[in-house]
Design an enzyme around this catalytic site. Sequence first.
Site, mmCIF file in Angstrom:
data_model
loop_
_atom_site.group_PDB
_atom_site.id
_atom_site.type_symbol
_atom_site.label_atom_id
_atom_site.label_comp_id
_atom_site.label_asym_id
_atom_site.label_seq_id
_atom_site.Cartn_x
_atom_site.Cartn_y
_atom_site.Cartn_z
ATOM 1 N N CYS A 77 -3.640 6.066 0.102
ATOM 2 C CA CYS A 77 -4.199 5.262 1.192
ATOM 3 C C CYS A 77 -4.147 3.799 0.776
ATOM 4 O O CYS A 77 -4.835 3.391 -0.162
ATOM 5 C CB CYS A 77 -5.646 5.692 1.469
ATOM 6 N N CYS A 192 0.884 2.238 5.527
ATOM 7 C CA CYS A 192 -0.192 3.197 5.775
ATOM 8 C C CYS A 192 0.462 4.565 5.726
ATOM 9 O O CYS A 192 1.498 4.777 6.373
ATOM 10 C CB CYS A 192 -0.856 2.956 7.134
#
Length: 271
Positions: A77, A192
């Site tokens: 992440c 992302c």
Amino acid sequence: MTKTELKPILVFDSGIGGLTVLREARVLMPERHFIYVADDAGFPYGGWEEGALKERVIALFGRLLAEHDPEICIIACNTAFTLVGADLRIVYPQMTFVGTVPAIKPAAERTRSGLVSVLATPGTVKRAYTRDLIQSFASQCHVRLVGSENLARMAEAYIRGEALTDDAVRAEIAPCFVEVDGKRTDIVVLACTHYPFVANVFRRLAPWPVDWLDPAEAIARRARSLVPLPNGFEPLNGEDPAIFTSGKPDFATRRLMQGFGLKVAAVGSLG
């Protein structure tokens, strides 16, 4: 060391985007079991206040490390790692953390036009970490940072089988495409881990062809380099556990996990 003694690899994400990294890591580390952790109780991370998110992730890892004792942790992440990666290494010095950061260096090396865009969450875009990467590796490029408020949620919905409208996706990616002095953006960094799941939609709706840079394989290679490879190992079969901090993933999510060889663990809420 026998395969039953090998510690698992923990893969952490705010949601289910980290499955892109898990998929690559399994290819390179077939001798290992994996534990997938989705902090769905805190999803999405992009809108969190920095101090609160940092406190949350550090506390959550305290519980995860105590319970699972992994070989290494992959933070799949960008938003989390660019904020709290350094702190995790300080608070838990006994653990190795492999982080996900925007792939700005390879983008700068590959671009021909010198126009690069970074498609991320608002949290990743505003981090000093991200701007430091640009200054260090892409100072000769024109780098546009695009922080989408909606795309991580949209990608989660798409992964679960929900339909996306072309207009909604087009609006999110449109700022990535820049024309300057007859040159065009030729690389978009997917900063992302949710976004690669929607990359085919991006390609179809892009106003012109670009290279969509997915860092999942590079993250997996880095993890492999840090994990000892035993002699005479055999590839493992069977399902690995998936932990959701809400303690209550829906049916579509459970079905998706099954498709990735994961079984949702019966645990209470962690978030």
